[in-house]
Motif scaffolding. Structure first.
Motif, mmCIF file in Angstrom:
data_model
loop_
_atom_site.group_PDB
_atom_site.id
_atom_site.type_symbol
_atom_site.label_atom_id
_atom_site.label_comp_id
_atom_site.label_asym_id
_atom_site.label_seq_id
_atom_site.Cartn_x
_atom_site.Cartn_y
_atom_site.Cartn_z
ATOM 1 N N ARG A 52 0.817 -1.231 0.000
ATOM 2 C CA ARG A 52 0.000 0.000 0.000
ATOM 3 C C ARG A 52 0.839 1.265 0.000
ATOM 4 O O ARG A 52 0.398 2.313 0.409
ATOM 5 C CB ARG A 52 -0.981 0.012 1.160
ATOM 6 N N PHE A 53 2.082 1.164 -0.426
ATOM 7 C CA PHE A 53 2.949 2.325 -0.524
ATOM 8 C C PHE A 53 2.861 2.911 -1.923
ATOM 9 O O PHE A 53 2.359 2.283 -2.841
ATOM 10 C CB PHE A 53 4.390 1.964 -0.177
ATOM 11 N N ARG A 54 3.357 4.109 -2.047
ATOM 12 C CA ARG A 54 3.349 4.805 -3.335
ATOM 13 C C ARG A 54 4.180 4.045 -4.358
ATOM 14 O O ARG A 54 5.217 3.474 -4.032
ATOM 15 C CB ARG A 54 3.918 6.201 -3.123
ATOM 16 N N VAL A 55 3.735 4.076 -5.602
ATOM 17 C CA VAL A 55 4.442 3.394 -6.679
ATOM 18 C C VAL A 55 5.573 4.289 -7.162
ATOM 19 O O VAL A 55 5.346 5.452 -7.503
ATOM 20 C CB VAL A 55 3.478 3.063 -7.835
ATOM 21 N N GLY A 56 6.778 3.764 -7.205
ATOM 22 C CA GLY A 56 7.929 4.527 -7.656
ATOM 23 C C GLY A 56 8.049 4.537 -9.171
ATOM 24 O O GLY A 56 7.241 3.945 -9.889
ATOM 25 N N LEU A 57 9.084 5.196 -9.647
ATOM 26 C CA LEU A 57 9.293 5.336 -11.086
ATOM 27 C C LEU A 57 9.511 3.992 -11.771
ATOM 28 O O LEU A 57 8.927 3.716 -12.823
ATOM 29 C CB LEU A 57 10.480 6.279 -11.351
ATOM 30 N N VAL A 58 10.326 3.121 -11.177
ATOM 31 C CA VAL A 58 10.621 1.831 -11.809
ATOM 32 C C VAL A 58 9.358 0.989 -11.940
ATOM 33 O O VAL A 58 9.082 0.429 -13.004
ATOM 34 C CB VAL A 58 11.712 1.079 -11.007
ATOM 35 N N ARG A 59 8.566 0.917 -10.877
ATOM 36 C CA ARG A 59 7.320 0.137 -10.939
ATOM 37 C C ARG A 59 6.337 0.751 -11.938
ATOM 38 O O ARG A 59 5.631 0.034 -12.641
ATOM 39 C CB ARG A 59 6.662 0.040 -9.571
ATOM 40 N N SER A 60 6.267 2.076 -11.996
ATOM 41 C CA SER A 60 5.383 2.745 -12.953
ATOM 42 C C SER A 60 5.789 2.425 -14.386
ATOM 43 O O SER A 60 4.939 2.123 -15.227
ATOM 44 C CB SER A 60 5.406 4.257 -12.738
ATOM 45 N N LEU A 61 7.083 2.498 -14.658
ATOM 46 C CA LEU A 61 7.576 2.188 -16.000
ATOM 47 C C LEU A 61 7.366 0.715 -16.342
ATOM 48 O O LEU A 61 6.954 0.384 -17.461
ATOM 49 C CB LEU A 61 9.049 2.561 -16.123
ATOM 50 N N LEU A 62 7.625 -0.175 -15.389
ATOM 51 C CA LEU A 62 7.443 -1.611 -15.610
ATOM 52 C C LEU A 62 5.968 -1.935 -15.863
ATOM 53 O O LEU A 62 5.638 -2.685 -16.782
ATOM 54 C CB LEU A 62 7.967 -2.406 -14.409
ATOM 55 N N ARG A 63 5.103 -1.369 -15.063
ATOM 56 C CA ARG A 63 3.659 -1.603 -15.216
ATOM 57 C C ARG A 63 3.193 -1.143 -16.599
ATOM 58 O O ARG A 63 2.444 -1.844 -17.279
ATOM 59 C CB ARG A 63 2.910 -0.850 -14.116
ATOM 60 N N THR A 64 3.644 0.026 -17.033
ATOM 61 C CA THR A 64 3.275 0.541 -18.354
ATOM 62 C C THR A 64 3.853 -0.335 -19.452
ATOM 63 O O THR A 64 3.169 -0.641 -20.432
ATOM 64 C CB THR A 64 3.757 1.995 -18.506
ATOM 65 N N TRP A 65 5.087 -0.769 -19.289
ATOM 66 C CA TRP A 65 5.739 -1.605 -20.300
ATOM 67 C C TRP A 65 4.961 -2.905 -20.486
ATOM 68 O O TRP A 65 4.727 -3.334 -21.618
ATOM 69 C CB TRP A 65 7.188 -1.875 -19.889
ATOM 70 N N VAL A 66 4.550 -3.534 -19.396
ATOM 71 C CA VAL A 66 3.807 -4.790 -19.494
ATOM 72 C C VAL A 66 2.430 -4.538 -20.122
ATOM 73 O O VAL A 66 1.952 -5.353 -20.917
ATOM 74 C CB VAL A 66 3.691 -5.486 -18.124
ATOM 75 N N MET A 67 1.799 -3.419 -19.799
ATOM 76 C CA MET A 67 0.521 -3.096 -20.444
ATOM 77 C C MET A 67 0.697 -2.965 -21.956
ATOM 78 O O MET A 67 -0.114 -3.476 -22.729
ATOM 79 C CB MET A 67 -0.062 -1.799 -19.874
ATOM 80 N N PHE A 68 1.753 -2.286 -22.374
ATOM 81 C CA PHE A 68 2.036 -2.148 -23.809
ATOM 82 C C PHE A 68 2.344 -3.511 -24.420
ATOM 83 O O PHE A 68 1.869 -3.833 -25.502
ATOM 84 C CB PHE A 68 3.229 -1.218 -24.044
ATOM 85 N N LEU A 69 3.151 -4.296 -23.723
ATOM 86 C CA LEU A 69 3.583 -5.601 -24.228
ATOM 87 C C LEU A 69 2.396 -6.527 -24.450
ATOM 88 O O LEU A 69 2.371 -7.297 -25.407
ATOM 89 C CB LEU A 69 4.577 -6.229 -23.243
ATOM 90 N N THR A 70 1.419 -6.442 -23.587
ATOM 91 C CA THR A 70 0.237 -7.294 -23.713
ATOM 92 C C THR A 70 -0.873 -6.611 -24.516
ATOM 93 O O THR A 70 -1.998 -7.103 -24.554
ATOM 94 C CB THR A 70 -0.297 -7.688 -22.322
ATOM 95 N N LEU A 71 -0.536 -5.489 -25.133
ATOM 96 C CA LEU A 71 -1.443 -4.749 -26.015
ATOM 97 C C LEU A 71 -2.746 -4.351 -25.332
ATOM 98 O O LEU A 71 -3.796 -4.298 -25.965
ATOM 99 C CB LEU A 71 -1.725 -5.542 -27.286
ATOM 100 N N PHE A 72 -2.696 -4.096 -24.051
ATOM 101 C CA PHE A 72 -3.858 -3.654 -23.287
ATOM 102 C C PHE A 72 -5.022 -4.655 -23.348
ATOM 103 O O PHE A 72 -6.146 -4.306 -23.033
ATOM 104 C CB PHE A 72 -4.350 -2.280 -23.765
ATOM 105 N N VAL A 73 -4.758 -5.905 -23.788
ATOM 106 C CA VAL A 73 -5.824 -6.899 -23.921
ATOM 107 C C VAL A 73 -5.672 -8.016 -22.898
ATOM 108 O O VAL A 73 -6.627 -8.354 -22.197
ATOM 109 C CB VAL A 73 -5.850 -7.482 -25.359
ATOM 110 N N VAL A 74 -4.497 -8.601 -22.810
ATOM 111 C CA VAL A 74 -4.274 -9.728 -21.911
ATOM 112 C C VAL A 74 -4.519 -9.328 -20.455
ATOM 113 O O VAL A 74 -5.143 -10.068 -19.701
ATOM 114 C CB VAL A 74 -2.850 -10.308 -22.084
ATOM 115 N N GLY A 75 -4.076 -8.125 -20.069
ATOM 116 C CA GLY A 75 -4.255 -7.660 -18.692
ATOM 117 C C GLY A 75 -5.714 -7.591 -18.272
ATOM 118 O O GLY A 75 -6.097 -8.145 -17.237
ATOM 119 N N PRO A 76 -6.588 -6.937 -19.066
ATOM 120 C CA PRO A 76 -8.004 -6.899 -18.689
ATOM 121 C C PRO A 76 -8.666 -8.280 -18.670
ATOM 122 O O PRO A 76 -9.482 -8.566 -17.805
ATOM 123 C CB PRO A 76 -8.641 -6.008 -19.760
#
Length: 180
Positions: free
Chosen positions: A109-133
């Motif tokens: 429940r802590f704030r998301v840092g830069l690395v986690r934000s970038l990683l989360r976005t990268w995985v969303m892009f990698l999965t084309l915003f479809v696999v995640g949902p």
């Protein structure tokens, strides 16, 4: 601001009871639709800004730039990447997530840092915003694949309540507390 009818809590549930719980598919999907509209609306504004800069450098009247397709695609991807990762890093939520009353936080429940934000976005892009949902829809833990990889979660967190302090114009046009 929450799943319209939560399968766990039922209709008529007090929204305050959702605070801190993981957000479900409906809330996150609604937030994403809002974010999609922000990204789509932001792209022409960015392109117009580029046109203005080119016009200033060339001392010409600004106009919408004609750029190679590859460059336009790169600008669009960079804008989308910066919107999501930057929002999560800076304030923990995108515009859509703020409207829906949810926030991205780490597992503790802590704030998301830069690395986690970038990683989360990268995985969303990698999965084309479809696999995640789809993963989120089938998940009993309410975690999408990008949440699992980046070790994040999306929780309900409404903005703090406004103060009961009433402010108005006092003598001489100065602002100050007013009696109730």
């Amino acid at each position: 601001m929450s799943d319209l009818v939560s399968d766990r809590l039922g209709p008529g549930t007090d929204l305050d009871s959702l605070q801190g719980q993981r957000a479900g598919f409906v809330t996150r999907a609604a937030a994403f639709v809002i974010d999609f509209l922000v990204v789509v609306a932001g792209y022409p504004a960015i392109m117009w800004g580029i046109g203005v800069l080119i016009g200033l450098v060339r001392f010409e009247q600004p106009q919408y730039p004609e750029l190679p397709d590859g460059l336009e695609l790169s600008i669009s991807a960079a804008w989308t990447w910066c919107y999501f990762a930057g929002s999560w890093y800076a304030v923990g939520r995108t515009v859509g997530q703020a409207v829906m009353g949810v926030r991205v936080v780490g597992r503790g429940r802590f704030r998301v840092g830069l690395v986690r934000s970038l990683l989360r976005t990268w995985v969303m892009f990698l999965t084309l915003f479809v696999v995640g949902p789809v993963w989120l829809l089938l998940s009993t833990s309410r975690l999408a694949i990008h949440d699992r990889v980046a070790r994040t979660q999306v929780i309900y967190e409404r903005s703090r309540k406004r103060s009961d302090l009433r402010v108005g114009l006092g003598p001489g046009g100065t602002a100050g507390p007013q009696p109730k």
